[in-house]
Write a protein that holds these residues in place. Sequence first.
Motif, short mmCIF file in Angstrom:
data_model
loop_
_atom_site.label_atom_id
_atom_site.label_comp_id
_atom_site.label_asym_id
_atom_site.label_seq_id
_atom_site.Cartn_x
_atom_site.Cartn_y
_atom_site.Cartn_z
N PRO A 166 0.80 -1.23 0.00
CA PRO A 166 0.00 0.00 0.00
C PRO A 166 0.83 1.28 0.00
O PRO A 166 0.30 2.35 -0.33
CB PRO A 166 -0.81 -0.12 1.31
CG PRO A 166 -0.03 -1.06 2.18
CD PRO A 166 0.66 -2.00 1.25
N ASP A 167 2.11 1.21 0.35
CA ASP A 167 2.90 2.45 0.46
C ASP A 167 3.51 2.91 -0.86
O ASP A 167 4.07 4.00 -0.95
CB ASP A 167 4.02 2.28 1.50
CG ASP A 167 3.46 2.21 2.92
OD1 ASP A 167 2.31 2.67 3.11
OD2 ASP A 167 4.16 1.69 3.80
N ASN A 168 3.47 2.04 -1.88
CA ASN A 168 4.02 2.47 -3.17
C ASN A 168 2.98 3.30 -3.92
O ASN A 168 1.77 3.04 -3.78
CB ASN A 168 4.41 1.25 -4.01
CG ASN A 168 5.42 1.59 -5.11
OD1 ASN A 168 5.91 2.71 -5.20
ND2 ASN A 168 5.73 0.60 -5.94
N ASN A 169 3.43 4.29 -4.65
CA ASN A 169 2.54 5.09 -5.49
C ASN A 169 2.83 4.79 -6.96
O ASN A 169 4.00 4.66 -7.33
CB ASN A 169 2.76 6.59 -5.27
CG ASN A 169 2.24 7.06 -3.92
OD1 ASN A 169 1.56 6.31 -3.22
ND2 ASN A 169 2.57 8.29 -3.57
N LEU A 170 1.79 4.72 -7.76
CA LEU A 170 1.94 4.63 -9.21
C LEU A 170 1.68 6.02 -9.77
O LEU A 170 0.62 6.60 -9.53
CB LEU A 170 0.95 3.62 -9.79
CG LEU A 170 1.03 3.41 -11.31
CD1 LEU A 170 2.38 2.80 -11.72
CD2 LEU A 170 -0.12 2.51 -11.79
N ILE A 171 2.66 6.53 -10.51
CA ILE A 171 2.61 7.94 -10.93
C ILE A 171 2.62 8.03 -12.46
O ILE A 171 3.43 7.38 -13.12
CB ILE A 171 3.82 8.72 -10.38
CG1 ILE A 171 3.84 8.64 -8.86
CG2 ILE A 171 3.80 10.17 -10.86
CD1 ILE A 171 5.17 9.09 -8.23
N PHE A 172 1.71 8.82 -13.00
CA PHE A 172 1.70 9.15 -14.42
C PHE A 172 2.05 10.63 -14.53
O PHE A 172 1.30 11.48 -14.04
CB PHE A 172 0.31 8.92 -15.04
CG PHE A 172 -0.07 7.47 -15.15
CD1 PHE A 172 -0.35 6.71 -14.03
CD2 PHE A 172 -0.17 6.86 -16.40
CE1 PHE A 172 -0.71 5.36 -14.15
CE2 PHE A 172 -0.52 5.52 -16.53
CZ PHE A 172 -0.80 4.78 -15.40
N ALA A 173 3.18 10.93 -15.17
CA ALA A 173 3.62 12.33 -15.25
C ALA A 173 4.02 12.68 -16.68
O ALA A 173 5.08 12.26 -17.14
CB ALA A 173 4.79 12.56 -14.29
N PRO A 174 3.18 13.45 -17.38
CA PRO A 174 3.61 13.92 -18.70
C PRO A 174 4.84 14.81 -18.55
O PRO A 174 5.00 15.49 -17.53
CB PRO A 174 2.41 14.75 -19.19
CG PRO A 174 1.25 14.37 -18.31
CD PRO A 174 1.85 13.95 -17.01
N GLY A 175 5.69 14.82 -19.56
CA GLY A 175 6.87 15.68 -19.51
C GLY A 175 6.51 17.14 -19.64
O GLY A 175 5.36 17.50 -19.95
N LEU A 176 7.51 18.00 -19.43
CA LEU A 176 7.25 19.45 -19.38
C LEU A 176 6.74 20.03 -20.70
O LEU A 176 6.07 21.05 -20.70
CB LEU A 176 8.54 20.19 -18.98
CG LEU A 176 8.94 20.08 -17.50
CD1 LEU A 176 10.38 20.57 -17.30
CD2 LEU A 176 7.97 20.85 -16.62
N LEU A 177 7.08 19.39 -21.82
CA LEU A 177 6.64 19.95 -23.11
C LEU A 177 5.39 19.26 -23.67
O LEU A 177 4.94 19.57 -24.77
CB LEU A 177 7.78 19.86 -24.14
CG LEU A 177 8.97 20.78 -23.89
CD1 LEU A 177 10.09 20.52 -24.91
CD2 LEU A 177 8.55 22.25 -23.93
#
Lengths: 79, 566
Positions: free
Chosen positions: B48-59
């Motif tokens: 439960p302590d792990n996060n799944l992250i979706f992060a588009p790049g800066l551009l």
Amino acid sequence: MKVTAHLHTILQRHTPEGLKGRLDVNIQPGSTVEDLIKHLEIDLEPDYLLLAVNGRVAPLDQVLEQADHVNLMLPISGG
Amino acid sequence: MHIWRVNVNTQSLSKDPVPDAWDRLGGRGLIVQMLLDEVPPDCDPLGPDNNLIFAPGLLVGHKLSSCDRISIGAKSPLTKGVKESNAGGRTGLHLTYLGIKALIIEGQPAKHGWWALHLSEKGSRFEPADNLVGLGVYAAAALLNERYGEKVAIALIGPGGEMLMQAAGIQNTDNENTPSRISARGGLGAVMGSKGIKAIVIDAQGGEKPPISDQKRFREAQKAYNAALMGHPQTQVYAEYGTAGMTKISNAFGGLPTRNFSSGQFEGSENISGENMRELLLKRGGASKTTHACMAGCTIRCSNVFGSDDGDSIVSPLEYETIGLMGSNLGIDDLDAIARLNWELNDLGIDSIEIGAALGVAAEAGMMEFGDGERALELIAEIRSGTSLGKVLGDGVVSTGNELGIERVPAVKGQAMSAYEPRAIKGTGVTYATSPQGADHTAGLTIRAKIDHIDPQGQVELSRNYQINMAGYDSLGACLFSGFGFAAAPHTIPDLLNARYGWDVPEDILQQLGRETLKLEREFNRQAGFTKVDDRLPEWMSREPLPPHNTVFDIPEEELDGLFDW
């Protein structure tokens, strides 16, 4: 003197027998990699090319020897 | 832009303002900062302590050519360290249209179940996904498109992710709704599976492009970048041959992994070359395409559709890493066979690099004959069925080597090497050894450098520069291949960022982002328990000479340890 040129991707040659990526070339003894490029009439700036002689990156002024294998490549990567 | 935080335990969403510390980060750089801030480095990656992250790049968000990639990250169940894996497709673009700077999926379901997470202007909702359980990604994506329409973006897992296999990735749909743009590496699909999410559906209707601070300046920089990209001869190579053009290059350098990394040249390399593939696809016609865009605005179009003799699509795309790992590494010289293996792995939502390496080890252990594509398909069927053997293979090459008692396992930090033999391409060996991501095909490949690849001199510096640049590009959302354009017009990177955000970033912002990202990734791994012993290639690669050059990996360890001293 005979060397084998391996022409990759867009450097391949259209010939009556079809597209060719491997050519046996007769050149003057003492010829360099740059001479081979001129002989093959490749119209890209040599700086754009990645060149290898017998599997090792070679500079333009490397002198070729009988039966050398020269790969002429556009340096891509990835996959 | 906001941070959207979804808790799978409470099935709730909060839309938070972007903290200052995250504001100037994107993609890979943002992911590692978020992991350091919120995820205990020693946690269970599937807990439960792990996060799944979706992060588009800066551009991302402007259909700038080759710059709409989505970075997905978490603590990796495969490497047990930091992981970012990026892909094309629609996911990045659609997230930005909803104003999402990053999506965090946190927690663990109170009781086991499978859900489709739907994101739109109205927020999030969890919908039961029982009808999708056990389905491959092609069938599951088709059902989701039927239900939610053709315009949504979808990120989903296959049976591999459902079974929490450590080689499982996350598939993203492209413009034709084909779910084959995979964030493949490091087992992120298993993290998504551990959160009970089979699919994320992003409906950007009503959304809009992210704001641009200075439109005129942005368009000028875009024009200069496009001109540099399109004027570069490599762009034509990628468009006509795709990454498969690498096959003959690697073979020429004696760096094409062959029969479980026992040779660097493959006698069948012509058959599986990009040059041969192009001729084959042009002859076949029908569904076959020699060029195809994986993202909406891409002008390079390095992707393809590999069709059969009867005109149907077998798989899209067929790329170099798969050709190397599922082809020469398994002794298979038949593109049709490789394409079918690739489709199966895509459908399972599993990394073809990791499984190609695992099958190579399995072949060495006598589980299949090298060259036997049918047997390779049978072994992949074991993965789909979730048999004991299938689970061993599905957990990747180290798992397979341990189970079958094979020493020749090509992996670093638990992750399989890609299709560049590090004893012949030593700069890439340095990258494999030292990258915080493990042996990775996007962390800093060096084969196109004009350096003697088998001479140990200069390889650490070369790898350092490539690793820094790649970490920078991964933070922009830029494809590796955009680099030819950016390298020819380097001012366009700060120009685009300044015009987009109203910032005043320095000329070397790419390297600044890269260095900072690598530093933070190293710190996450250090806190997770990594030491310099983890920055090494497997020992057998320093003992066993690789034909045809008969070289071993011989970069001194103290040089490897100094790579990050800049």
